[in-house]
Enzyme design. Structure first.
Site, PDB file in Angstrom:
ATOM      1  CB  CYS A  92      -6.966  -0.096   7.239  1.00 19.12           C
ATOM      2  SG  CYS A  92      -5.934   0.843   6.109  1.00 19.12           S
ATOM      3  CG  HIS A 191      -7.767  -3.918   4.199  1.00 21.85           C
ATOM      4  ND1 HIS A 191      -8.951  -3.501   4.744  1.00 21.85           N
ATOM      5  CD2 HIS A 191      -7.008  -2.798   4.057  1.00 21.85           C
ATOM      6  CE1 HIS A 191      -8.918  -2.188   4.904  1.00 21.85           C
ATOM      7  NE2 HIS A 191      -7.750  -1.734   4.504  1.00 21.85           N
TER       8      HIS A 191
HETATM    9  N1  GLN Z   1      -7.266   6.707   4.992  1.00 21.88           N
HETATM   10  C1  GLN Z   1      -6.368   5.782   5.540  1.00 21.88           C
HETATM   11  C2  GLN Z   1      -5.039   5.690   4.813  1.00 21.88           C
HETATM   12  O1  GLN Z   1      -4.968   5.662   3.590  1.00 21.88           O
HETATM   13  C3  GLN Z   1      -7.061   4.457   5.716  1.00 21.88           C
HETATM   14  C4  GLN Z   1      -7.081   3.558   4.514  1.00 21.88           C
HETATM   15  C5  GLN Z   1      -7.838   2.267   4.697  1.00 21.88           C
HETATM   16  O2  GLN Z   1      -8.603   2.079   5.643  1.00 21.88           O
HETATM   17  N2  GLN Z   1      -7.684   1.347   3.730  1.00 21.88           N
HETATM   18  O3  GLN Z   1      -4.035   5.672   5.485  1.00 21.88           O
END
Ligand code: GLN
Length: 234
Positions: A92, A191
Protein backbone atom coordinates in the site's frame (compact mmCIF):
# COMPACT_ATOMS: atom_id res chain seq x y z
CA UNK A 1 20.60 -23.06 2.90
CA UNK A 2 22.15 -19.66 3.09
CA UNK A 3 21.43 -17.27 5.96
CA UNK A 4 18.67 -14.90 4.87
CA UNK A 5 18.93 -11.21 5.62
CA UNK A 6 15.68 -9.23 5.71
CA UNK A 7 15.54 -5.43 5.96
CA UNK A 8 12.31 -4.02 7.41
CA UNK A 9 12.22 -0.45 6.11
CA UNK A 10 10.74 2.21 8.41
CA UNK A 11 8.72 -0.04 10.74
CA UNK A 12 8.14 2.88 13.12
CA UNK A 13 6.39 4.90 10.40
CA UNK A 14 4.84 2.38 8.01
CA UNK A 15 3.25 -0.50 9.86
CA UNK A 16 -0.54 -0.84 9.81
CA UNK A 17 -3.02 -3.71 9.67
CA UNK A 18 -0.45 -6.06 11.11
CA UNK A 19 2.15 -5.54 8.39
CA UNK A 20 4.69 -7.13 10.74
CA UNK A 21 2.92 -10.43 10.04
CA UNK A 22 4.60 -10.42 6.64
CA UNK A 23 8.04 -10.40 8.23
CA UNK A 24 7.08 -13.09 10.76
CA UNK A 25 5.76 -15.32 8.00
CA UNK A 26 8.97 -15.03 5.98
CA UNK A 27 11.08 -15.66 9.07
CA UNK A 28 9.10 -18.62 10.39
CA UNK A 29 8.71 -20.38 7.07
CA UNK A 30 12.44 -20.14 6.37
CA UNK A 31 13.37 -21.30 9.86
CA UNK A 32 10.92 -24.22 9.71
CA UNK A 33 13.04 -25.45 6.76
CA UNK A 34 16.16 -25.21 8.89
CA UNK A 35 17.44 -21.84 7.63
CA UNK A 36 18.63 -18.89 9.64
CA UNK A 37 17.05 -15.42 9.29
CA UNK A 38 18.52 -12.09 10.34
CA UNK A 39 16.07 -9.17 10.50
CA UNK A 40 17.32 -5.59 10.51
CA UNK A 41 14.95 -2.73 11.24
CA UNK A 42 15.95 0.31 9.21
CA UNK A 43 14.65 3.57 10.63
CA UNK A 44 15.17 7.23 9.78
CA UNK A 45 18.89 8.10 9.78
CA UNK A 46 20.11 4.49 9.68
CA UNK A 47 22.65 3.21 7.19
CA UNK A 48 21.73 0.39 4.84
CA UNK A 49 23.77 -2.61 3.72
CA UNK A 50 22.98 -5.55 1.40
CA UNK A 51 19.96 -7.70 2.20
CA UNK A 52 18.19 -10.55 0.43
CA UNK A 53 14.67 -9.22 1.07
CA UNK A 54 13.44 -5.66 1.65
CA UNK A 55 9.99 -5.09 3.15
CA UNK A 56 8.14 -1.77 3.38
CA UNK A 57 4.65 -1.56 4.84
CA UNK A 58 1.62 0.68 4.57
CA UNK A 59 0.68 3.85 6.37
CA UNK A 60 -1.10 7.12 6.04
CA UNK A 61 -0.12 10.11 3.92
CA UNK A 62 1.41 11.86 6.91
CA UNK A 63 3.93 9.06 7.52
CA UNK A 64 4.59 8.73 3.80
CA UNK A 65 5.86 12.32 3.73
CA UNK A 66 8.76 11.53 6.04
CA UNK A 67 9.54 8.19 4.39
CA UNK A 68 9.44 9.76 0.93
CA UNK A 69 12.16 12.24 1.94
CA UNK A 70 14.26 9.77 3.88
CA UNK A 71 14.25 6.93 1.38
CA UNK A 72 15.76 9.17 -1.33
CA UNK A 73 19.12 8.76 0.48
CA UNK A 74 18.99 5.05 -0.36
CA UNK A 75 17.54 5.33 -3.88
CA UNK A 76 20.76 4.60 -5.74
CA UNK A 77 21.69 1.71 -3.44
CA UNK A 78 18.22 0.14 -3.58
CA UNK A 79 18.17 0.44 -7.38
CA UNK A 80 21.44 -1.51 -7.50
CA UNK A 81 19.96 -4.06 -5.08
CA UNK A 82 16.94 -4.51 -7.36
CA UNK A 83 19.19 -4.93 -10.39
CA UNK A 84 21.26 -7.66 -8.75
CA UNK A 85 18.02 -9.56 -7.97
CA UNK A 86 17.19 -8.68 -4.37
CA UNK A 87 13.53 -9.31 -3.48
CA UNK A 88 11.26 -6.43 -2.44
CA UNK A 89 7.72 -6.35 -1.09
CA UNK A 90 5.87 -3.07 -0.64
CA UNK A 91 2.38 -2.88 0.80
CA UNK A 92 0.00 0.00 0.00
CA UNK A 93 1.74 3.23 1.12
CA UNK A 94 5.10 1.46 0.78
CA UNK A 95 4.10 0.14 -2.65
CA UNK A 96 3.27 3.68 -3.77
CA UNK A 97 6.77 4.85 -2.78
CA UNK A 98 8.42 2.01 -4.74
CA UNK A 99 7.00 3.75 -7.82
CA UNK A 100 7.89 7.19 -9.18
CA UNK A 101 5.64 9.26 -6.92
CA UNK A 102 2.43 9.58 -4.94
CA UNK A 103 0.45 12.77 -5.48
CA UNK A 104 -1.86 13.32 -2.45
CA UNK A 105 -5.09 15.31 -2.64
CA UNK A 106 -3.57 18.25 -0.82
CA UNK A 107 0.07 19.08 -0.65
CA UNK A 108 3.20 18.29 -2.48
CA UNK A 109 3.96 15.29 -4.59
CA UNK A 110 5.79 12.62 -2.57
CA UNK A 111 8.71 11.24 -4.51
CA UNK A 112 9.22 7.49 -4.67
CA UNK A 113 12.38 5.61 -5.64
CA UNK A 114 11.25 4.36 -9.08
CA UNK A 115 12.03 0.68 -8.55
CA UNK A 116 8.67 0.11 -10.25
CA UNK A 117 7.60 1.98 -13.38
CA UNK A 118 4.37 3.17 -11.74
CA UNK A 119 2.85 6.35 -10.34
CA UNK A 120 -0.03 7.06 -7.95
CA UNK A 121 -2.51 9.90 -7.74
CA UNK A 122 -5.07 10.34 -4.94
CA UNK A 123 -8.60 9.54 -6.13
CA UNK A 124 -11.97 10.89 -4.96
CA UNK A 125 -13.10 7.83 -3.13
CA UNK A 126 -11.52 5.35 -0.77
CA UNK A 127 -11.43 1.70 -1.78
CA UNK A 128 -12.06 -0.42 1.30
CA UNK A 129 -12.80 -4.13 1.47
CA UNK A 130 -11.72 -7.70 0.93
CA UNK A 131 -10.16 -8.55 -2.40
CA UNK A 132 -9.51 -11.68 -4.39
CA UNK A 133 -6.97 -11.73 -7.20
CA UNK A 134 -6.03 -14.29 -9.87
CA UNK A 135 -2.33 -14.45 -10.65
CA UNK A 136 0.01 -16.31 -12.98
CA UNK A 137 2.96 -15.95 -10.59
CA UNK A 138 2.12 -18.68 -8.08
CA UNK A 139 0.12 -21.85 -7.70
CA UNK A 140 -2.64 -22.04 -6.49
CA UNK A 141 -3.46 -19.00 -8.58
CA UNK A 142 -5.48 -17.00 -6.05
CA UNK A 143 -4.36 -14.26 -3.66
CA UNK A 144 -6.55 -12.75 -0.93
CA UNK A 145 -6.27 -9.58 1.10
CA UNK A 146 -7.87 -6.42 2.37
CA UNK A 147 -7.48 -3.08 0.59
CA UNK A 148 -7.87 0.41 2.06
CA UNK A 149 -6.52 3.21 -0.13
CA UNK A 150 -7.56 6.25 -2.08
CA UNK A 151 -4.43 6.34 -4.21
CA UNK A 152 -4.91 5.22 -7.81
CA UNK A 153 -1.85 3.49 -9.22
CA UNK A 154 -1.01 3.24 -12.91
CA UNK A 155 1.64 0.94 -14.35
CA UNK A 156 3.88 1.59 -17.34
CA UNK A 157 6.59 -0.07 -19.42
CA UNK A 158 7.94 -3.39 -18.17
CA UNK A 159 6.14 -3.21 -14.82
CA UNK A 160 3.22 -5.64 -14.83
CA UNK A 161 0.32 -6.27 -12.41
CA UNK A 162 0.67 -9.15 -9.95
CA UNK A 163 -2.78 -10.30 -10.99
CA UNK A 164 -6.33 -9.53 -12.11
CA UNK A 165 -9.16 -8.55 -9.79
CA UNK A 166 -11.87 -11.10 -9.10
CA UNK A 167 -13.42 -8.91 -6.40
CA UNK A 168 -12.29 -5.51 -5.17
CA UNK A 169 -10.73 -2.48 -6.87
CA UNK A 170 -6.99 -3.06 -6.96
CA UNK A 171 -4.62 -0.53 -8.50
CA UNK A 172 -7.13 2.00 -9.76
CA UNK A 173 -10.60 0.45 -9.97
CA UNK A 174 -10.56 0.68 -13.76
CA UNK A 175 -8.04 -1.51 -15.52
CA UNK A 176 -8.63 -4.67 -13.44
CA UNK A 177 -5.03 -4.97 -12.30
CA UNK A 178 -3.76 -5.49 -8.78
CA UNK A 179 -0.27 -4.79 -7.57
CA UNK A 180 2.88 -4.56 -9.64
CA UNK A 181 6.14 -6.33 -10.24
CA UNK A 182 9.36 -5.73 -12.10
CA UNK A 183 12.35 -8.06 -11.68
CA UNK A 184 11.95 -9.28 -8.07
CA UNK A 185 10.23 -6.11 -6.83
CA UNK A 186 6.60 -6.64 -5.80
CA UNK A 187 4.05 -4.08 -4.67
CA UNK A 188 0.45 -4.69 -3.65
CA UNK A 189 -2.53 -3.03 -2.01
CA UNK A 190 -3.28 -6.26 -0.15
CA UNK A 191 -3.01 -5.78 3.58
CA UNK A 192 -4.22 -8.43 5.82
CA UNK A 193 -1.44 -9.31 6.60
CA UNK A 194 -0.74 -10.39 3.05
CA UNK A 195 1.79 -13.22 3.47
CA UNK A 196 0.15 -15.17 6.37
CA UNK A 197 -2.96 -15.44 4.20
CA UNK A 198 -0.98 -16.25 1.05
CA UNK A 199 1.78 -18.60 2.16
CA UNK A 200 2.35 -19.78 -1.42
CA UNK A 201 3.40 -16.20 -2.25
CA UNK A 202 5.62 -16.10 0.84
CA UNK A 203 7.39 -19.24 -0.39
CA UNK A 204 7.72 -17.77 -3.87
CA UNK A 205 9.55 -14.78 -2.37
CA UNK A 206 11.70 -16.98 -0.15
CA UNK A 207 12.74 -19.20 -3.05
CA UNK A 208 13.68 -16.17 -5.16
CA UNK A 209 15.72 -14.81 -2.26
CA UNK A 210 17.33 -18.12 -1.30
CA UNK A 211 18.09 -19.10 -4.89
CA UNK A 212 16.84 -22.64 -4.31
CA UNK A 213 13.53 -24.47 -3.99
CA UNK A 214 12.29 -25.13 -0.48
CA UNK A 215 10.74 -28.29 0.85
CA UNK A 216 6.93 -28.12 1.25
CA UNK A 217 5.43 -27.52 4.69
CA UNK A 218 2.18 -28.86 6.12
CA UNK A 219 -0.01 -25.91 5.14
CA UNK A 220 -3.43 -27.42 5.72
CA UNK A 221 -4.62 -24.75 8.16
CA UNK A 222 -3.09 -21.87 6.19
CA UNK A 223 -4.75 -23.23 3.05
CA UNK A 224 -8.14 -23.42 4.78
CA UNK A 225 -7.73 -19.81 5.91
CA UNK A 226 -6.81 -18.70 2.41
CA UNK A 227 -9.70 -20.60 0.82
CA UNK A 228 -12.23 -19.26 3.33
CA UNK A 229 -11.31 -15.71 2.26
CA UNK A 230 -11.78 -16.20 -1.46
CA UNK A 231 -14.67 -13.94 -2.47
CA UNK A 232 -16.68 -15.12 -5.42
CA UNK A 233 -17.51 -12.62 -8.15
CA UNK A 234 -21.26 -12.14 -8.57
N1 GLN B 1 -2.05 7.01 1.75
C1 GLN B 1 -2.23 5.95 0.85
C2 GLN B 1 -3.62 5.87 0.25
O1 GLN B 1 -4.63 6.02 0.92
C3 GLN B 1 -1.77 4.67 1.49
C4 GLN B 1 -2.78 3.96 2.35
C5 GLN B 1 -2.27 2.71 3.03
O2 GLN B 1 -1.07 2.44 3.10
N2 GLN B 1 -3.19 1.94 3.62
O3 GLN B 1 -3.71 5.69 -0.94
Amino acid sequence: MKDLRIAHLYPKLLNIYGDIGNILTLKNRYEWRGGKVIIDEINVGDTLSEHDIYFIGGGQDIQQIEVSKEIQRHKEFLTAERDRGAVFLGICGGYQLLGHYYQPHNGERLEGISLLDAYTVAGDKRFIGNVTVKTDLVSPDTLVGFENHSGLTYLQGETKPIGRMVTGNGNNGKDGGEGAYYKNVFGTYMHGSFLPKNTHFADYMLELAAGESLQPLDDEIEKQTHDSLIMKAY
